[in-house]
Motif scaffolding. Structure first.
Motif, PDB file in Angstrom:
ATOM      1  N   HIS A  31      -6.170   3.306   9.032  1.00  0.00           N
ATOM      2  CA  HIS A  31      -6.336   4.202   7.881  1.00  0.00           C
ATOM      3  C   HIS A  31      -7.527   5.149   8.028  1.00  0.00           C
ATOM      4  O   HIS A  31      -8.256   5.403   7.055  1.00  0.00           O
ATOM      5  CB  HIS A  31      -6.466   3.412   6.578  1.00  0.00           C
ATOM      6  CG  HIS A  31      -5.207   2.722   6.161  1.00  0.00           C
ATOM      7  ND1 HIS A  31      -4.109   3.399   5.679  1.00  0.00           N
ATOM      8  CD2 HIS A  31      -4.856   1.411   6.182  1.00  0.00           C
ATOM      9  CE1 HIS A  31      -3.139   2.539   5.403  1.00  0.00           C
ATOM     10  NE2 HIS A  31      -3.569   1.322   5.711  1.00  0.00           N
ATOM     11  N   PHE A  87       0.827  -1.195   0.000  1.00  0.00           N
ATOM     12  CA  PHE A  87       0.000   0.000   0.000  1.00  0.00           C
ATOM     13  C   PHE A  87       0.859   1.241   0.000  1.00  0.00           C
ATOM     14  O   PHE A  87       1.944   1.266   0.547  1.00  0.00           O
ATOM     15  CB  PHE A  87      -0.933  -0.037   1.216  1.00  0.00           C
ATOM     16  CG  PHE A  87      -1.803  -1.242   1.179  1.00  0.00           C
ATOM     17  CD1 PHE A  87      -2.984  -1.240   0.467  1.00  0.00           C
ATOM     18  CD2 PHE A  87      -1.403  -2.417   1.783  1.00  0.00           C
ATOM     19  CE1 PHE A  87      -3.761  -2.367   0.381  1.00  0.00           C
ATOM     20  CE2 PHE A  87      -2.172  -3.555   1.695  1.00  0.00           C
ATOM     21  CZ  PHE A  87      -3.349  -3.522   0.999  1.00  0.00           C
ATOM     22  N   ARG A 131      -8.317   2.441  -2.870  1.00  0.00           N
ATOM     23  CA  ARG A 131      -8.463   2.099  -1.459  1.00  0.00           C
ATOM     24  C   ARG A 131      -9.786   1.452  -1.091  1.00  0.00           C
ATOM     25  O   ARG A 131      -9.938   0.947   0.022  1.00  0.00           O
ATOM     26  CB  ARG A 131      -8.278   3.370  -0.619  1.00  0.00           C
ATOM     27  CG  ARG A 131      -7.006   4.115  -0.910  1.00  0.00           C
ATOM     28  CD  ARG A 131      -5.780   3.258  -0.746  1.00  0.00           C
ATOM     29  NE  ARG A 131      -5.601   2.764   0.605  1.00  0.00           N
ATOM     30  CZ  ARG A 131      -4.516   2.127   1.032  1.00  0.00           C
ATOM     31  NH1 ARG A 131      -3.530   1.890   0.205  1.00  0.00           N
ATOM     32  NH2 ARG A 131      -4.437   1.717   2.283  1.00  0.00           N
ATOM     33  N   ALA A 140      -4.426   7.642   3.642  1.00  0.00           N
ATOM     34  CA  ALA A 140      -5.364   6.939   2.758  1.00  0.00           C
ATOM     35  C   ALA A 140      -6.708   6.811   3.439  1.00  0.00           C
ATOM     36  O   ALA A 140      -7.368   5.779   3.370  1.00  0.00           O
ATOM     37  CB  ALA A 140      -4.809   5.574   2.369  1.00  0.00           C
TER      38      ALA A 140
END
Length: 612
Positions: A75, A8, A454, A133
């Motif tokens: 996140h 990621f 995402r 993100a």
């Protein structure tokens, strides 16, 4: 087609927008009772104490169970994630599987608080990527809402992850220490951002000038004579998955060497019990959270970078809390002395938490490893919501609503992010190709990195917008990085090389398969190895073979255009043209190609033929 797991990577958009105890346990790792001799010793110790001091002044027994609660890769997912991002898979006793809706800090808070009940010795730690993100509710406000939520969750300590560097070291320092954003200021009049009341650990992240860690390398938890040290590191390859601006002026050191160094330092300070928080992870052989990755032997069912790290981290470290791969596991991997050691990861987005029991030996100051037990638990949504988290979400959603609730498109079904080639990947690549043609009619194709996608787009309404409506907030959750759409020129030979870099070089062990725009097709043969997995003579653009000597105009995001994710050839393009924000390109495409009466159908994801 099965999905190839992807690492990621980061960046975010924010300033420009603002300017405009329930749970199902896994098989435990090292599930074993204290040896009979240890139990007897503990009883004898307590008895001697009672004789010496009287019943009212009994000293603590020799062995003390310490509860370690942990999670990773949140996140900024304060609200329950949508689609597959908000579910976990569970293996049933008969071998079948079922999915369970999970995640959301309102539920995570309740589960953690229930788990702590009756445990006087409890510490909560995290494995990095708490922010970055993030969905709009957090990302729009530079992740201040997530730090506020983590404070309320009573998080004690976390390592940094690669996404903590999305906005650079200075912004990470602000998240730790507090203060209003230097550009956007304070979001609530008269209310200064306090920062994290838990330490971020960055043992292997050094300032290039001072050669010292930019944040604390370790932290020691203490209670009634019990001392456990925590060392925090992120993956050494963070510069390879973060924009250059985010890691400017920083040096990232080897994870094992760093942990071993600070374990020695902690031992000199009398701290013999150590947990490593490592933002690097593994890939279990099953996607089910309760898969036994110790079957048939310790760690036999897990692969990936964490295996080598675990095998080389000093035996002075008693447990490893990991992350980054968004996978779920609670298993054992032998340390360098051949002794089993717990290694855990709680998937991502707050869908799971790990409950590990560390039995502390007061006589030696170390963990009795034969008594370590660990299991992952689902953050189910069938418990009461934590009122303080509900209030927090409501407050920040009110601030985000004017931007987030705007419709930007309409879809006729879920556009998922699952698969080697995903429907949402095709959609984004097509959007960038269309935008590229606006900038330059000679644009031939677009490439999108899978780690930059995402979340899926789901048909079911998340709020009051109605089914099939795509809001700006939902688009932001899919593409939160604020990359620009860039155009570059490449030879046909370079274009073929780019496709081969998906499965070779730094991507050989864990392929990063680019999402491709309409008109580009090829075969990916996973039965082969290295660059040969891309079948060269199968690569066609609009039905024609790629001419090695011809020039092709390619649209990518700015992260790829800089050679990110190991695509070094993409950093060699010529005639660069920098366009607008990538989310703006997606918004423009959706508005042009969908309406309430004619919604966009999910792409077929049939451009890459996968042979397995």
């Amino acid at each position: 087609m099965s999905a190839i797991p992807q690492p990621f990577r980061p960046r975010r958009r924010t300033a420009r927008l603002l300017a405009g105890v329930a749970g199902v346990a896994t098989i435990g790792a090292l599930v074993a009772a204290l040896p009979a001799s240890a139990s007897a010793s503990a009883s004898a110790s307590a008895g001697e104490s009672a004789k010496k001091h009287g019943h009212g002044h009994q000293s603590p027994s020799r062995y003390q169970d310490v509860q370690l609660l942990s999670f990773n890769d949140l996140h900024g997912n304060l609200e329950p994630p949508s689609g597959s991002s908000g579910r976990v898979t569970e293996i049933q006793p008969d071998g079948t599987t079922k999915t369970i809706d999970s995640g959301g800090v309102e539920y995570l808070a309740t589960h953690l608080r229930q788990a702590r009940q009756g445990n006087k010795y409890s510490v909560t730690a995290a494995g990095g990527d708490m922010v970055g993100a993030s969905p709009l509710i957090s990302g729009l406000f530079h992740d201040e809402p997530t730090i506020e939520a983590l404070n309320k969750l009573d998080l004690d300590v976390t390592s940094v992850g690669n996404h903590e560097f999305d906005e650079g070291a200075k912004e990470l320092g602000r998240l730790q220490k507090g203060g209003c954003h230097p550009t956007d200021g304070c979001y609530v009049d008269g209310r200064k951002f306090k920062g994290a009341d838990f330490p971020y650990l960055a043992a292997n992240v050094l300032d290039e000038k001072t050669k010292k860690p930019i944040l604390k390398p370790y932290w020691v938890w203490k209670k009634n004579g019990v001392k456990i040290g925590f060392i925090g590191v992120t993956l050494e390859d963070t510069p390879g998955v973060v924009s250059a601006e985010g890691v400017k002026g920083l040096k990232f050191k080897d994870e094992v060497e760093t942990i071993n160094k600070y374990a020695k330092e902690l031992e000199k300070q009398g701290v013999k019990s150590v947990v490593a928080l490592i933002h690097e992870g593994g890939l279990p052989a099953s996607a089910s959270y309760n898969y036994d990755c110790d079957s048939p032997g310790g760690g036999d069912g897990i692969s990936g970078p964490i295996v080598d790290i675990a095998k080389n981290v000093t035996p002075k470290v008693d447990a490893l809390v990991t992350g980054h791969t968004h996978a779920a596991y609670a298993c054992t991997i032998d340390d360098p002395s051949g002794k089993p050691r717990t290694v855990t990861s709680a998937a991502s987005f707050g869908r799971l938490y790990t409950d590990t029991t560390l039995t502390y030996d007061r006589r030696t100051g170390d963990i009795a490893r034969t008594a370590v037990a660990s299991a992952n638990h689902v953050v189910t949504r069938d418990v009461a919501k934590a009122p303080d988290m509900t209030e927090l979400i409501s407050r920040w959603n009110t601030l985000a609503a004017p931007i987030g609730n705007k419709p930007i498109g309409y879809i006729s079904g879920d556009i998922t992010n699952v698969g080697t080639e995903s429907p949402i990947g095709d959609l984004i690549a097509d959007a960038q190709l269309a935008y590229g043609k606006e900038l330059d009619p000679e644009t031939d194709l677009a490439l999108m990195n899978p780690g930059g996608i995402r979340a899926p787009l789901t048909y079911a309404a998340k709020g009051s917008e109605g089914d099939g409506v795509v809001t700006y907030a939902e688009g932001f959750t899919v593409q939160p990085f604020a990359n620009t759409v860039n155009l570059q020129s490449f030879t046909g030979a370079q274009l073929v090389q780019v496709l081969k870099e998906q499965v070779s070089g730094t991507n050989a062990a864990s392929p990063k398969v680019l999402q491709i725009s309409s008109g580009l097709t090829y075969t990916l043969d996973l039965t082969k190895s290295g660059a040969d997995r891309v079948v060269s003579d199968s690569i066609l653009l609009n039905g024609a073979a790629i001419d090695p000597a011809a020039t092709y105009r390619v649209a990518t995001n700015s992260f790829l255009a800089g050679g990110g994710d190991g695509f070094t050839t993409l950093g060699l393009g010529t005639d660069d043209l920098v366009g607008d924000d990538d989310l703006a390109a997606l918004e423009k495409y959706l508005l042009a190609n969908s309406s309430a009466t004619n919604p966009l159908a999910p792409p077929a994801a049939n451009r890459i033929t996968v042979v397995q």
